[in-house]
Design a protein around this motif. Structure first.
Motif, short mmCIF file in Angstrom:
data_model
loop_
_atom_site.label_atom_id
_atom_site.label_comp_id
_atom_site.label_asym_id
_atom_site.label_seq_id
_atom_site.Cartn_x
_atom_site.Cartn_y
_atom_site.Cartn_z
N VAL B 214 63.57 40.49 -58.41
CA VAL B 214 62.70 41.61 -58.03
C VAL B 214 61.25 41.13 -57.92
CG1 VAL B 214 61.90 43.92 -58.67
CG2 VAL B 214 64.27 43.26 -59.10
N GLU B 215 60.87 40.19 -58.78
CA GLU B 215 59.52 39.63 -58.70
C GLU B 215 59.26 39.04 -57.31
OE1 GLU B 215 56.26 39.57 -59.70
OE2 GLU B 215 56.82 38.90 -61.70
N ALA B 216 60.29 38.55 -56.70
CA ALA B 216 60.13 37.92 -55.38
C ALA B 216 59.91 38.93 -54.26
CB ALA B 216 61.37 37.07 -55.07
N LEU B 217 60.14 40.20 -54.55
CA LEU B 217 60.00 41.22 -53.51
C LEU B 217 58.61 41.83 -53.55
CD1 LEU B 217 63.41 43.04 -54.16
CD2 LEU B 217 62.93 41.33 -52.39
N ASP B 218 58.00 41.99 -52.38
CA ASP B 218 56.66 42.57 -52.33
C ASP B 218 56.65 44.05 -52.71
OD1 ASP B 218 55.47 40.27 -51.59
OD2 ASP B 218 55.49 40.67 -49.44
N ASP B 219 57.67 44.76 -52.28
CA ASP B 219 57.63 46.22 -52.38
C ASP B 219 58.20 46.78 -53.67
OD1 ASP B 219 56.49 46.32 -49.95
OD2 ASP B 219 58.27 46.94 -48.84
N PHE B 220 58.72 45.96 -54.54
CA PHE B 220 59.40 46.48 -55.71
C PHE B 220 58.91 45.80 -56.99
CE2 PHE B 220 62.09 47.44 -52.15
CZ PHE B 220 62.57 48.72 -52.42
N GLU B 221 58.87 46.60 -58.06
CA GLU B 221 58.51 46.08 -59.38
C GLU B 221 59.57 46.55 -60.37
OE1 GLU B 221 56.00 44.02 -59.70
OE2 GLU B 221 55.25 44.30 -57.67
N ALA B 222 59.64 45.89 -61.51
CA ALA B 222 60.71 46.25 -62.44
C ALA B 222 60.26 46.16 -63.89
CB ALA B 222 61.92 45.33 -62.23
N LEU B 223 60.90 46.96 -64.71
CA LEU B 223 60.75 46.94 -66.17
C LEU B 223 62.13 46.85 -66.78
CD1 LEU B 223 59.48 47.66 -69.03
CD2 LEU B 223 59.81 50.05 -68.39
N ILE B 224 62.32 45.87 -67.64
CA ILE B 224 63.55 45.78 -68.42
C ILE B 224 63.20 46.02 -69.87
CG2 ILE B 224 65.24 44.13 -69.35
CD1 ILE B 224 65.48 42.93 -66.57
N ILE B 225 63.95 46.91 -70.50
CA ILE B 225 63.78 47.12 -71.94
C ILE B 225 65.01 46.54 -72.64
CG2 ILE B 225 63.43 48.79 -73.79
CD1 ILE B 225 62.21 50.69 -71.75
N ASP B 226 64.74 45.57 -73.52
CA ASP B 226 65.82 44.91 -74.25
C ASP B 226 66.38 45.82 -75.34
OD1 ASP B 226 66.06 42.50 -73.01
OD2 ASP B 226 64.70 41.42 -74.37
N TYR B 227 67.51 45.41 -75.88
CA TYR B 227 68.10 46.17 -76.98
C TYR B 227 67.20 46.14 -78.22
CZ TYR B 227 72.31 46.72 -74.22
OH TYR B 227 73.19 47.07 -73.25
#
Lengths: 180, 248
Positions: B214-227
């Motif tokens: 997702v980091e490689a995409l210009d139009d998208f961002e992401a959040l991951i929440i670990d356990y």
């Protein structure tokens, strides 16, 4: 600038539920949409009092973040009442409906043709711990969905999706009782 | 299937008849999608396609288009999102919900109102904002305490969250065919809800290893929440309040 704020979420929640099961009921509700809108935000917020809760966000490592105040959409069924709504407020409880893990019924409150509150009137999951966990997680979210537009600091909630067929069926039944 | 969709419309005035007409059209888009893609409806084009009763050419054009877009999402996610790997035959419904909500929103865009927010069971698509020049803010459910919010984001148009805390471990690892969920929850923001939804599903299954996709995409961002509650985000994730707690 005028801050007229049109909140039709509640009714459209009902619509979506209705549409899934009964296209006739949908048309009835759509016909009433023009009466559904609320001209000012204050009119809608009288029906609910969001609790403000201080929470600490999860964090990693040594950084010590400041506590963050997060406005939490009301999650209990009893705190949102019909008393503050205009005198035309009416409530009905839908038929007890089977869902994946038990039986539930939905209570809906309307003011005129606008849905002002949606809550769980009863839920019986047989005490199954997994079921109880799902109820705690998903039922408040369903209520948030119906009312999130009335929160001051956020306009929506994003979370893992849930199934809600039982919720919708009982909601439809409640709306039918109110003649919507 | 049982999914609740809400529409919030924001404008100076009460909606005109033409706005309400577009709202009806927007709702129709959702029901058309349900008719075409429901795996619960025995006679839906998708159900018939899955049984082999009809060919793709005999299905509505939307079916082919959605499967094509699913394939795009599969390629972008290195196969972590893969409707073809699910038990019971190809099942694009994980993409369709966001796709349909986005289409529904695009109908409302023609109304000229200040803002609109479509919330499809926890995935949101929006344009404009609650006030002039103010973006919509979306709360992200804390997977460890689902009555609370983990953070708040400014919506760039689409916000999708995936995780197993609502429905148990229903996510399937396409590479093994077995249930898997390597993140407590994954949220993807971007310009299109169908893709954001697919990416969120991929991240929830794959966990941190897929964040660079997702980091490689210009139009998208992401959040991951670990356990364990740790936040991991892409560089420009539009969180309002979490800057001091993220690592990327």
């Amino acid at each position: 600038m005028k801050r007229a704020h049109i909140v039709i979420a509640g009714t459209v929640v009902g619509l979506a539920g209705l549409l899934s099961f009964n296209s006739t009921a949908v048309n009835l509700s759509l016909g009433s949409l023009s009466a559904v809108t609320v001209p000012t935000r204050s009119t809608t917020t009288t029906t609910t009092t969001p609790a403000t809760t201080t929470t600490s966000l999860p964090h990693s490592g040594g950084s010590t973040p400041p506590p963050t105040t997060t406005r939490v959409v009301p999650t209990t069924t009893a705190t949102t009442t019909t008393t503050a709504a205009p005198s035309t407020a009416r409530s009905a409880t839908g038929a007890a409906t089977n869902y994946s893990y038990g039986v539930l019924s939905v209570k809906v409150t309307v003011s005129g043709t606008k849905v002002t509150n949606v809550s769980i009137a009863s839920i019986d999951d047989g005490g199954n711990p997994r079921s109880a966990y799902i109820d705690q997680a998903s039922i408040p979210l369903l209520e948030q969905q119906a009312l999130s537009a009335q929160s001051a600091s956020i306009q929506g909630v994003s979370g893992a999706s849930y199934t809600s067929a039982g919720f919708e069926q009982s909601l439809q039944s409640a709306l039918s009782k109110l003649g919507l | 299937m049982g999914t609740i969709v809400t529409f919030d419309l924001y404008d100076e005035d009460e909606p005109s008849e033409s706005v309400l007409s577009l709202l009806r059209e927007a709702i129709d888009v959702l029901h058309q999608a349900d008719d075409d893609f429901s795996t619960y409806k025995h006679d839906s084009p998708l159900s018939r396609l899955r049984r082999g009763d009809v060919t793709m050419a005999q299905c509505p054009a939307d079916v082919g288009q959605v499967l094509e877009l699913c394939n795009v999402a599969r390629n972008i996610t290195d196969g972590w999102f893969d409707p073809w790997s699910l038990p019971g035959g190809v099942d694009p419904t994980g993409y369709v919900k966001g796709w349909a909500a986005q289409r529904s929103l695009d109908v409302l865009r023609r109304s000229g109102i200040r803002g609109a927010l479509v919330n499809a069971a926890g995935d949101t698509a929006s344009f404009g904002g609650p006030h002039a020049g103010v973006p919509f803010r979306i709360g992200i459910v804390d997977p460890a305490a689902t009555q609370h919010l983990a953070c708040v984001v400014e919506s760039p148009g689409a916000v999708a969250t995936s995780g197993t805390y609502e429905r148990g471990c229903h996510l399937i690892d396409p590479h093994t065919g077995r249930p898997a969920s390597r993140a407590a929850s994954a949220t993807v923001t971007g310009s299109d809800l169908g893709l954001a939804d697919a990416f969120a599903t991929a991240l929830a299954v794959a966990g941190l290893q897929a964040l660079p996709l997702v980091e490689a995409l210009d139009d998208f961002e992401a959040l991951i929440i670990d356990y364990d509650g740790t936040f991991h985000t892409t560089t420009d994730f539009p969180a309002v309040r979490t800057s001091s707690k993220t690592s990327s």
